[in-house]
Design a protein around this motif. Structure first.
Motif, PDB file in Angstrom:
ATOM      1  N   GLN A 802       0.820  -1.210   0.000  1.00 24.50           N
ATOM      2  CA  GLN A 802       0.000   0.000   0.000  1.00 24.50           C
ATOM      3  C   GLN A 802       0.860   1.270   0.000  1.00 24.50           C
ATOM      4  O   GLN A 802       0.448   2.306  -0.504  1.00 24.50           O
ATOM      5  CB  GLN A 802      -0.907  -0.017   1.245  1.00 24.50           C
ATOM      6  N   GLN A 803       2.081   1.166   0.534  1.00 27.26           N
ATOM      7  CA  GLN A 803       2.925   2.366   0.630  1.00 27.26           C
ATOM      8  C   GLN A 803       3.569   2.762  -0.699  1.00 27.26           C
ATOM      9  O   GLN A 803       4.051   3.877  -0.841  1.00 27.26           O
ATOM     10  CB  GLN A 803       4.038   2.146   1.666  1.00 27.26           C
ATOM     11  N   MET A 830       2.403 -11.028  -8.053  1.00 31.37           N
ATOM     12  CA  MET A 830       2.606 -12.000  -6.976  1.00 31.37           C
ATOM     13  C   MET A 830       2.346 -11.353  -5.613  1.00 31.37           C
ATOM     14  O   MET A 830       1.794 -11.971  -4.699  1.00 31.37           O
ATOM     15  CB  MET A 830       4.012 -12.592  -7.047  1.00 31.37           C
ATOM     16  N   MET A 831       2.740 -10.072  -5.462  1.00 31.41           N
ATOM     17  CA  MET A 831       2.524  -9.393  -4.175  1.00 31.41           C
ATOM     18  C   MET A 831       1.031  -9.146  -3.943  1.00 31.41           C
ATOM     19  O   MET A 831       0.549  -9.258  -2.814  1.00 31.41           O
ATOM     20  CB  MET A 831       3.301  -8.077  -4.134  1.00 31.41           C
ATOM     21  N   ILE A 832       0.313  -8.832  -5.035  1.00 30.69           N
ATOM     22  CA  ILE A 832      -1.141  -8.637  -4.874  1.00 30.69           C
ATOM     23  C   ILE A 832      -1.779  -9.958  -4.449  1.00 30.69           C
ATOM     24  O   ILE A 832      -2.694  -9.994  -3.627  1.00 30.69           O
ATOM     25  CB  ILE A 832      -1.773  -8.094  -6.186  1.00 30.69           C
ATOM     26  N   GLY A 833      -1.215 -11.068  -5.000  1.00 32.61           N
ATOM     27  CA  GLY A 833      -1.715 -12.387  -4.590  1.00 32.61           C
ATOM     28  C   GLY A 833      -1.559 -12.613  -3.083  1.00 32.61           C
ATOM     29  O   GLY A 833      -2.442 -13.164  -2.423  1.00 32.61           O
ATOM     30  N   VAL A 834      -0.436 -12.145  -2.530  1.00 26.91           N
ATOM     31  CA  VAL A 834      -0.176 -12.359  -1.098  1.00 26.91           C
ATOM     32  C   VAL A 834      -0.948 -11.338  -0.248  1.00 26.91           C
ATOM     33  O   VAL A 834      -1.433 -11.648   0.832  1.00 26.91           O
ATOM     34  CB  VAL A 834       1.342 -12.241  -0.806  1.00 26.91           C
ATOM     35  N   ALA A 837      -5.342  -6.707  -0.110  1.00 26.39           N
ATOM     36  CA  ALA A 837      -5.860  -5.493   0.534  1.00 26.39           C
ATOM     37  C   ALA A 837      -4.967  -4.291   0.242  1.00 26.39           C
ATOM     38  O   ALA A 837      -5.420  -3.144   0.220  1.00 26.39           O
ATOM     39  CB  ALA A 837      -5.960  -5.705   2.045  1.00 26.39           C
ATOM     40  N   GLY A 838      -3.661  -4.570  -0.017  1.00 30.11           N
ATOM     41  CA  GLY A 838      -2.714  -3.471  -0.232  1.00 30.11           C
ATOM     42  C   GLY A 838      -2.982  -2.666  -1.487  1.00 30.11           C
ATOM     43  O   GLY A 838      -2.504  -1.542  -1.629  1.00 30.11           O
ATOM     44  N   GLN A 874     -15.138  -9.789  -6.454  1.00 34.77           N
ATOM     45  CA  GLN A 874     -15.115  -9.456  -5.030  1.00 34.77           C
ATOM     46  C   GLN A 874     -16.093  -8.325  -4.726  1.00 34.77           C
ATOM     47  O   GLN A 874     -16.832  -8.364  -3.751  1.00 34.77           O
ATOM     48  CB  GLN A 874     -13.684  -8.997  -4.663  1.00 34.77           C
ATOM     49  N   VAL A 875     -16.097  -7.264  -5.582  1.00 33.14           N
ATOM     50  CA  VAL A 875     -16.929  -6.086  -5.270  1.00 33.14           C
ATOM     51  C   VAL A 875     -18.345  -6.220  -5.811  1.00 33.14           C
ATOM     52  O   VAL A 875     -19.242  -5.491  -5.393  1.00 33.14           O
ATOM     53  CB  VAL A 875     -16.302  -4.770  -5.811  1.00 33.14           C
ATOM     54  N   GLY A 876     -18.540  -7.133  -6.755  1.00 29.58           N
ATOM     55  CA  GLY A 876     -19.886  -7.306  -7.321  1.00 29.58           C
ATOM     56  C   GLY A 876     -20.103  -6.402  -8.528  1.00 29.58           C
ATOM     57  O   GLY A 876     -19.490  -5.345  -8.652  1.00 29.58           O
ATOM     58  N   GLU A 877     -21.016  -6.843  -9.404  1.00 30.17           N
ATOM     59  CA  GLU A 877     -21.242  -6.198 -10.700  1.00 30.17           C
ATOM     60  C   GLU A 877     -21.571  -4.702 -10.546  1.00 30.17           C
ATOM     61  O   GLU A 877     -20.998  -3.854 -11.213  1.00 30.17           O
ATOM     62  CB  GLU A 877     -22.402  -6.918 -11.411  1.00 30.17           C
TER      63      GLU A 877
END
Length: 901
Positions: A802-803, A830-834, A837-838, A874-877
């Motif tokens: 996130q930073q 790969m980082m987004i996979g881990v 939320a970031g 995740q967020v929906g249509e």
């Protein structure tokens, strides 16, 4: 009891002063030895001041010389003078500042300033009050002598005069100086302005408090009959334009009218000072507004100032046509500075650094006369004004140009060609319609019978190279290239130089367009090798290096290698390790090695060995110097920097073939030392080489990583942009190699050899990517390296996602698809996979960065697809619809076309 000289001693000193004016070198040497002996006696300095101030019967040159020898002694040994000697000298100076001889007054002034520069202003409290007091003297000589001394003190110690250390004497001095602007003697008026002028740029408070009186007094002197006074008035107005334009704006119309007159002053010192006004005004935001109405007067004046003066032509030997056989004198050759290697990424459209450290000396058309003169200043002013007014300048210029370019007088014709070159950058758009007709005329001027016309035509044509290359090659590129190559073999050295520089510019613009003509180009450049004197040989290396950079691997043909390499290697063998001519030759070979790649193999061993030797020698010399600075000289580290850069070129060009050479040398040990050198340029080049060796032969680098990584971490300091940039890039390259050595399969993220080192560098990298005003190249390299670290150690890097995600995305959306971008984006995925939320808050930036890819590899495209669809699910249509409403239309289109979201 006042000091008195011993008669015999005085005669001895006088004899010495007479001898030292002898032209005979043996006598000169004897004098030097005698001086060193006499310096053992403290009161020798009393004799010297005595001759200067008291022996009025002696001739002036002898007295003045006595003062100058004393000045050198003060410079070298003042702290060892006994107080009585120092006091006697000071007293004599003040008592005789009004000597009837101008030469003696000036010498005493120089002596006073030399004493004050030894930190004596504080310990000589009566000096300034007494000098200021003497200004009121009825005796002209005393007033002038004191002013001369004060002017020198103001020049040397302007900051100190404003400080509390001396109780701010300026508060008294400035009002005092201003009173003398009205003095009846021009010499004194001139001193008074020169004194005040020393305090404009530093915005001294005492001057700012009196600024209006100062400006009024300057206006009152505008029509002064003395040229030195006019020069100082112009100089003051130019500096005020920089620091207090607010005070000049109300009077701007009349100041401009005044400067238009002064730029045509019969005295060139005045006209040059006035011409600076236009250069400075062009940098001010109000330039366009205040100058528009005056262009009709200003442009002809500047154009007229661009002619060679008679004295220029004499100094330039303008009537000498053939001088190629005359050897260069060493002082003609300017020291060259090597520009250390900075690793950059490839951008849209073109490669290379964009605006990071562009050479500023592009417009130096006649360097040997590199003294600034009216011609250069007028040309520079026209150049900057063309960049301010753009095509609005042309209506004032075009009518003049025709008369100049077709003039039968070569001096006028030459100035017209210079005008065309000066406006090339600013007025390019407006010039385009005229270029198809103008270019053939300029190319014809390359054959003019006057060398100075041929050389300026080379420069001006190089300023239009960009346009030439944008046209079909047969229309202008081919004729221009053909003629320029002939000029490279011109019989005149100045033309050779101009043609070589112009050709290098053409090479940069034309790049691979030159490939069909390579054989012809190489024949010419190689022929020039046998023809050139020292100075132009150095420029020729540059033209060959630029050719290699521009055509790249197209140079790797046996026929071309056969032409080019033998003369280069012959020069290489001729030069000694201590010879500075190695710099341009090494730079040239570095470009050639990168271009020839495997074609350079037959030549690489001796070149590699010599580079390692140069690094080793320089390090050894630096060590000796650090241990015994009194016995050894400091080394010239440029030898080491250039050698490191050539080694980088070899590693990049030869790739894996460099393995054998590295294995048989101690380069890794040397590199460890270079990476810790106090000089930033040495570190900058070491990190570039480390990155290149990491790519070319990692097994040799791997055992050193534990020692190298902490040093790399310490150098992530954006205070040194290029050092930081190269260290960042090297860390990314190391991460990729360390990751490769143990990634059995993509699914195994259990760790990498890189893990222990992430902590040493990550925080600094995240800080750099978030700093305001970080240069583009450094931002991109930082983003790539963060991505690569995340690729090999996603667990360690992703918590900070996130930073950095937002500046990360914005800095990488502008670079073209390439290996580096590929590895960085894999890392981010790969980082987004881990840590999904970031990225949530800045997801729109991620979408935009993904859309910047033209054709990602299939598996990378799949990674993007999964992340985009994962977020959408995740967020929906409904939320996704709202979210994607914020997208610019183009982004929306791309994402839907490529990824179906």
């Amino acid at each position: 009891m006042e000091w008195q000289p011993d008669e015999q001693g005085l005669q001895q000193v006088l004899q010495l002063l007479k001898d030292s004016q002898s032209p005979n070198t043996a006598t000169q040497r004897a004098v030097q030895q005698k001086l060193e002996q006499l310096n053992q006696f403290p009161d020798f300095n009393n004799y010297l001041i005595f001759v200067l101030t008291r022996l009025k019967t002696e001739d002036e040159p002898t007295r003045s010389l006595s003062g100058l020898i004393l000045k050198n002694n003060v410079k070298a040994h003042y702290q060892n003078f006994p107080p009585t000697v120092a006091d006697f000298i000071k007293q004599e100076c003040l008592n005789n500042i009004g000597d009837p001889s101008p030469l003696i007054r000036a010498t005493i002034g120089i002596l006073i300033t030399t004493i004050t520069s030894k930190g004596e202003l504080q310990t000589w409290p009566e000096l300034l009050p007494q000098l200021c007091n003497l200004l009121n003297s009825e005796d002209y000589n005393t007033c002038e002598g004191s002013f001369g001394a004060l002017q020198k003190i103001c020049e040397d110690s302007s900051e100190l005069l404003e400080s509390d250390a001396l109780n701010r004497p300026l508060n008294i001095m400035i009002p005092k100086f201003l009173q003398f602007f009205k003095h009846c003697s021009p010499k004194i008026r001139s001193h008074a302005i020169a004194c005040v002028n020393q305090f404009i740029i530093g915005r001294a408070q005492a001057l700012m408090d009196n600024i209006d009186t100062f400006i009024e007094s300057l206006f009152a002197l505008a029509t002064d009959e003395d040229s030195e006074v006019r020069k100082n008035v112009c100089r003051a107005l130019v500096m005020l334009l920089e620091v207090r334009i607010d005070r000049l704006i109300p009077h701007m119309h009349s100041i401009i009218q005044y400067m238009l007159q002064r730029t045509q002053d019969p005295d060139e010192n005045v006209s040059l000072e006035a011409c600076e006004f236009w250069l400075t005004l062009a940098e001010q935001p109000i330039c366009k507004e205040v100058l528009s109405g005056h262009l009709v007067q200003l442009i002809p004046i500047l154009v007229n100032g661009m002619k060679y003066s008679e004295i220029d032509i004499i100094l330039l030997k303008g009537d000498v046509e053939e001088d190629e056989a005359v050897p260069d004198s060493e002082q003609d050759i300017k020291p060259r500075f090597h520009k250390s290697r900075t690793v950059t990424l490839q951008h849209e459209g073109g490669e290379g650094e964009e605006g990071e450290d562009i050479d500023e000396d592009d417009d130096d058309d006649d360097d040997t006369l590199s003294d600034w003169n009216l011609r250069k200043c007028s040309a520079a002013a026209l150049d900057v004004l063309a960049n301010v007014f753009r095509d609005e300048l042309l209506p004032h210029l075009l009518p003049l140009l025709k008369g100049l370019l077709f003039s039968p007088d070569w001096v006028i014709k030459e100035s017209g060609i210079l005008v065309l070159g000066a406006i090339a950058e600013g007025c390019m758009q407006g010039m385009v319609p005229y270029l198809p007709e103008l270019l053939p005329h300029l190319i014809a001027c390359l054959c003019d019978k006057k060398a100075l016309v041929r050389s300026i035509a080379c420069w001006t044509l190089s300023r239009y190279a960009h346009w030439v290359v944008s046209q079909p090659p047969d229309s202008h590129l081919k004729p221009l290239m053909t003629e320029l190559l002939k000029r490279i073999l011109d019989g005149n050295k100045r033309v050779q130089e101009a043609a070589c520089s112009a050709f290098a510019t053409l090479e940069e613009e034309a790049c691979t367009e030159l490939v069909p003509y390579l054989s012809f180009i190489l024949d010419t450049l190689v022929f020039a090798f046998g023809k050139y004197q020292h100075k132009n040989l150095l420029i020729l290396y540059d033209a060959i290096g630029t050719l290699a950079d521009s055509v790249g691997h197209h140079l790797n043909q046996p026929e071309y290698i056969q032409k080019l390499m033998p003369p280069l290697i012959a020069k290489w063998n001729e030069l000694k390790d201590e010879d500075k001519d190695l710099f341009p030759l090494l730079e040239c070979l570095s470009s050639v090695a990168t271009a020839l790649q495997s074609g350079f193999l037959p030549y690489c061993e001796p070149v590699y060995q010599r580079c390692v030797t140069l690094v080793q020698k320089t390090l050894a010399q630096a060590m000796m110097y650090n241990q015994h600075p009194d016995q050894y000289e400091a080394p010239d580290k440029d030898f080491m920097i250039v050698a490191l850069d050539l080694l980088s070129g070899l590693a990049e060009g030869l790739g894996g073939s460099v393995d054998q050479l590295v294995a048989r040398s101690n380069i890794m040990t040397l590199l460890f030392q270079c990476m810790q050198d106090p000089m930033p340029e040495v570190r900058q080049s070491s990190f570039a080489l480390l990155g290149d060796l990491t790519k070319a032969c990692f097994p040799h680098v791997k055992p050193c990583i534990a020692e190298f990584m902490p040093i790399l971490g310490l150098n992530l300091n954006p205070e040194f942009i290029s050092v930081c940039n190269n260290a960042t890039w090297a860390i990314g390259e190391i991460a990729m190699q360390m990751g490769r050595t143990d990634k059995k399969d993509e699914g195994d993220c259990s760790g990498s050899d890189m893990q222990p080192y992430v902590g040493l560098v990550l925080n600094n990298l995240v800080e750099i990517i978030n700093r305001p005003n970080t240069p583009k190249t450094l931002l991109e390299n930082t983003a790539i390296t963060i991505g690569r670290l995340g690729y090999v150690c996603p667990q360690e890097v992703s918590p900070m996602l996130q930073q950095f995600i937002r500046p990360w995305c914005t800095s990488l959306r502008n670079i073209r698809d390439n290996e580096e971008k590929d590895s960085a984006f894999r890392g981010i995925c790969m980082m987004i996979g881990v840590n999904p939320a970031g990225v949530v808050q800045d997801f729109i930036f991620f979408c935009d960065a993904v859309a910047s890819w033209v054709s990602p590899k299939d598996d990378l495209r799949d990674m993007f697809y999964k992340i985009l669809h994962g977020f959408k699910d995740q967020v929906g249509e409904e939320n996704w619809q709202q979210f994607s409403e914020q997208f610019p239309p183009l982004l929306k289109e791309r994402l839907s076309a490529c990824y179906g979201v």
